[in-house]
Design an enzyme around this catalytic site. Structure first.
Site, PDB file in Angstrom:
ATOM      1  N   TYR A 124      31.046 -19.737 -12.077  1.00  0.00           N
ATOM      2  CA  TYR A 124      30.469 -21.036 -11.684  1.00  0.00           C
ATOM      3  C   TYR A 124      31.579 -22.061 -11.426  1.00  0.00           C
ATOM      4  O   TYR A 124      31.633 -22.668 -10.354  1.00  0.00           O
ATOM      5  CB  TYR A 124      29.545 -21.511 -12.798  1.00  0.00           C
ATOM      6  CG  TYR A 124      28.798 -22.801 -12.502  1.00  0.00           C
ATOM      7  CD1 TYR A 124      27.714 -22.820 -11.621  1.00  0.00           C
ATOM      8  CD2 TYR A 124      29.162 -23.997 -13.119  1.00  0.00           C
ATOM      9  CE1 TYR A 124      27.023 -24.005 -11.366  1.00  0.00           C
ATOM     10  CE2 TYR A 124      28.474 -25.177 -12.868  1.00  0.00           C
ATOM     11  CZ  TYR A 124      27.400 -25.181 -11.993  1.00  0.00           C
ATOM     12  OH  TYR A 124      26.723 -26.351 -11.741  1.00  0.00           O
ATOM     13  N   THR A 139      16.245 -19.454  -9.371  1.00  0.00           N
ATOM     14  CA  THR A 139      15.879 -20.331 -10.498  1.00  0.00           C
ATOM     15  C   THR A 139      14.893 -21.411 -10.059  1.00  0.00           C
ATOM     16  O   THR A 139      14.409 -22.172 -10.900  1.00  0.00           O
ATOM     17  CB  THR A 139      17.130 -21.013 -11.107  1.00  0.00           C
ATOM     18  OG1 THR A 139      17.895 -21.585 -10.042  1.00  0.00           O
ATOM     19  CG2 THR A 139      17.985 -20.043 -11.885  1.00  0.00           C
ATOM     20  N   ASP A 144      15.263 -22.039  -0.083  1.00  0.00           N
ATOM     21  CA  ASP A 144      15.459 -21.581  -1.471  1.00  0.00           C
ATOM     22  C   ASP A 144      15.219 -20.069  -1.548  1.00  0.00           C
ATOM     23  O   ASP A 144      14.361 -19.542  -0.843  1.00  0.00           O
ATOM     24  CB  ASP A 144      14.490 -22.304  -2.425  1.00  0.00           C
ATOM     25  CG  ASP A 144      15.069 -22.445  -3.823  1.00  0.00           C
ATOM     26  OD1 ASP A 144      15.404 -23.564  -4.225  1.00  0.00           O
ATOM     27  OD2 ASP A 144      15.223 -21.409  -4.502  1.00  0.00           O
TER      28      ASP A 144
HETATM   29  P1  NAD Z   1      18.442 -25.235 -10.430  1.00  0.00           P
HETATM   30  O1  NAD Z   1      18.846 -23.899 -10.907  1.00  0.00           O
HETATM   31  O2  NAD Z   1      17.180 -25.834 -10.952  1.00  0.00           O
HETATM   32  O3  NAD Z   1      18.359 -25.279  -8.836  1.00  0.00           O
HETATM   33  C1  NAD Z   1      19.163 -24.486  -7.996  1.00  0.00           C
HETATM   34  C2  NAD Z   1      18.291 -23.996  -6.843  1.00  0.00           C
HETATM   35  O4  NAD Z   1      19.085 -23.219  -5.934  1.00  0.00           O
HETATM   36  C3  NAD Z   1      17.145 -23.092  -7.314  1.00  0.00           C
HETATM   37  O5  NAD Z   1      15.953 -23.493  -6.682  1.00  0.00           O
HETATM   38  C4  NAD Z   1      17.591 -21.698  -6.886  1.00  0.00           C
HETATM   39  O6  NAD Z   1      16.498 -20.824  -6.661  1.00  0.00           O
HETATM   40  C5  NAD Z   1      18.365 -22.022  -5.615  1.00  0.00           C
HETATM   41  N1  NAD Z   1      19.379 -21.008  -5.243  1.00  0.00           N
HETATM   42  C6  NAD Z   1      20.312 -20.447  -6.052  1.00  0.00           C
HETATM   43  N2  NAD Z   1      21.073 -19.587  -5.342  1.00  0.00           N
HETATM   44  C7  NAD Z   1      20.617 -19.628  -4.066  1.00  0.00           C
HETATM   45  C8  NAD Z   1      20.979 -18.950  -2.872  1.00  0.00           C
HETATM   46  N3  NAD Z   1      21.984 -18.066  -2.851  1.00  0.00           N
HETATM   47  N4  NAD Z   1      20.286 -19.223  -1.728  1.00  0.00           N
HETATM   48  C9  NAD Z   1      19.241 -20.094  -1.736  1.00  0.00           C
HETATM   49  N5  NAD Z   1      18.846 -20.759  -2.854  1.00  0.00           N
HETATM   50  C10 NAD Z   1      19.538 -20.529  -4.003  1.00  0.00           C
HETATM   51  O7  NAD Z   1      19.681 -26.216 -10.732  1.00  0.00           O
HETATM   52  P2  NAD Z   1      19.812 -27.803 -10.558  1.00  0.00           P
HETATM   53  O8  NAD Z   1      20.069 -28.362 -11.914  1.00  0.00           O
HETATM   54  O9  NAD Z   1      18.705 -28.331  -9.744  1.00  0.00           O
HETATM   55  O10 NAD Z   1      21.183 -27.880  -9.751  1.00  0.00           O
HETATM   56  C11 NAD Z   1      21.234 -28.120  -8.361  1.00  0.00           C
HETATM   57  C12 NAD Z   1      22.685 -28.193  -7.907  1.00  0.00           C
HETATM   58  O11 NAD Z   1      23.363 -29.246  -8.601  1.00  0.00           O
HETATM   59  C13 NAD Z   1      23.474 -26.916  -8.188  1.00  0.00           C
HETATM   60  O12 NAD Z   1      24.347 -26.677  -7.105  1.00  0.00           O
HETATM   61  C14 NAD Z   1      24.261 -27.255  -9.428  1.00  0.00           C
HETATM   62  O13 NAD Z   1      25.454 -26.514  -9.501  1.00  0.00           O
HETATM   63  C15 NAD Z   1      24.521 -28.734  -9.243  1.00  0.00           C
HETATM   64  N6  NAD Z   1      24.742 -29.399 -10.539  1.00  0.00           N
HETATM   65  C16 NAD Z   1      23.709 -29.596 -11.411  1.00  0.00           C
HETATM   66  C17 NAD Z   1      23.967 -30.195 -12.647  1.00  0.00           C
HETATM   67  C18 NAD Z   1      22.865 -30.463 -13.641  1.00  0.00           C
HETATM   68  O14 NAD Z   1      23.144 -30.967 -14.717  1.00  0.00           O
HETATM   69  N7  NAD Z   1      21.613 -30.197 -13.361  1.00  0.00           N
HETATM   70  C19 NAD Z   1      25.263 -30.576 -12.989  1.00  0.00           C
HETATM   71  C20 NAD Z   1      26.280 -30.331 -12.082  1.00  0.00           C
HETATM   72  C21 NAD Z   1      26.016 -29.755 -10.857  1.00  0.00           C
END
Ligand code: NAD
Ligand code: UDP
Length: 315
Positions: A144, A36, A32
């Protein structure tokens, strides 16, 4: 013992996935960059000898030996992914190429966390995987949406050209404990506002819809998709229970017993009007469907946010 890599493992979904995989006796490497993600989310895992944490940004290559890769790294909340839109694109493209390259070298299976946002503002309702979507390629959400579409394209091309063993899931709006209270998504915003008796901010008139899935249902679906041999996807993983944003606000006010009143703010551009997954493919291929109702999930999530408020008051 299999070694699995979870990118974005300190985020909301990633932290639940790391815990679930440790409970199933996997050796888990969590990567990570903490954009976020939060240390609190993985604090309970740090003592586990099968858990390794690496602070790393996936837009830079990394060499590891792994059996499976769950690629979750990418900010998911609109204010977070728009904060540095170019970085969001890089994460979903350069980062995806790095993770696919790692999968190719190690012959690891890789699961990509794609999104319902690939359908954009959908003209077909509910959304089936065969629908190609209605995405504005130049709007504020496109870093996105188009990033995730390109990530799916890369997965398919690495599969066709290099036989990389890919899995693609399209996640619909998910909520639950470990969400960042300040990340700007609707469930966390409304619950925090309700618990603090502050105004509940509906964007637009609140008639837009979303279908909300509790995080443990998603984790079951992710695990099932990764650990089956005959189906690449993409597959929708979401809860088909569809609600208007106004209904969500009213539900949260009722459950919390809040004195908050609803106020209306401008609707952000390209905000999808409706969203509901068709999950017949997930039922057929994975024997998966969500179990937790919105009321049940909200009660658990509200308990979590109450504790978060107590914790931050003690600081
Ligand atoms: P989140 O923002 O809580 O988690 C994303 C994590 O990725 C964070 O810990 C952030 O620090 C890390 N991160 C971001 N860019 C990075 C990089 N370049 N290198 C290393 N780490 C990086 O979001 P989430 O809700 O836990 O989502 C997780 C995944 O699921 C994402 O890919 C998101 O697009 C996908 N997703 C989530 C939802 C939802 O409703 N929560 C819906 C559709 C897709
Ligand atoms: N939304 C809202 N008030 C808020 C946050 C979000 O009315 O405080 C709306 C937002 O405009 C969208 C829906 O809730 O229509 C879901 O927003 P979120 O950012 O959670 O997810 P996404 O739009 O990516 O599905």
């Amino acid at each position: 013992m299999k070694t699995v890599l979870v990118t974005g493992g300190a985020g909301f979904i990633g932290s639940h996935l790391c815990k679930y995989l440790l409970d199933k006796n996997f050796h888990v490497i969590c990567i990570d960059n903490f954009f976020t993600g939060r240390r609190e989310n993985i604090l309970p895992l740090l003592d586990n000898p099968n858990f390794e944490l690496i602070r790393h940004d996936i837009i830079n290559p990394i060499h590891l030996e792994v059996d499976q890769i769950y690629n979750l790294a990418c900010p998911a909340s609109p204010p977070a992914y728009q904060y540095n839109a170019i970085k969001t694109v890089k994460t979903s493209t350069v980062g995806m190429i790095n993770m696919l390259g790692l999968a190719k070298r190690t012959k690891a299976r890789i699961l990509q966390a794609s999104t319902s946002e690939v359908y954009g503002d959908p003209l077909i309702h509910p959304q089936k995987e065969s629908y190609w979507g209605n995405v504005n390629p130049i709007g504020v959400r496109s870093c996105y949406d188009e990033g995730k579409r390109m990530a799916e394209c890369l997965c398919m091309d690495y599969n066709r050209m290099n036989n990389v063993d890919v899995r693609i899931i399209r996640i619909f709006n998910t909520y639950g404990p470990n969400m960042d209270p300040d990340d700007g998504r609707v469930v966390s915003n409304f619950i925090m506002q309700a618990l603090k008796n502050k105004d509940i901010t509906i964007y637009g008139n609140g008639s837009q819809t979303r279908s909300f899935q509790y995080v443990t249902d998603l984790i079951d679906g992710i695990y099932k998709m990764m650990n089956q041999d005959n189906f690449i996807g993409p597959v929708n993983i979401g809860n088909p229970n569809e609600f208007t944003i106004k209904e969500l606000a009213e539900k949260i006010i009722k459950i919390t017993g809040s004195k908050s009143k609803i106020i209306y703010k401008a609707l952000p551009s390209d905000d999808p009007k409706q969203r509901q997954p068709d999950i017949s493919l997930a039922k057929e291929k994975l024997d998966w469907e969500p179990k937790i109702s919105l009321d049940e999930g909200l009660i658990k999530t509200i308990e979590y946010f109450k504790k978060e408020i107590e914790r931050s008051n003690k600081k």
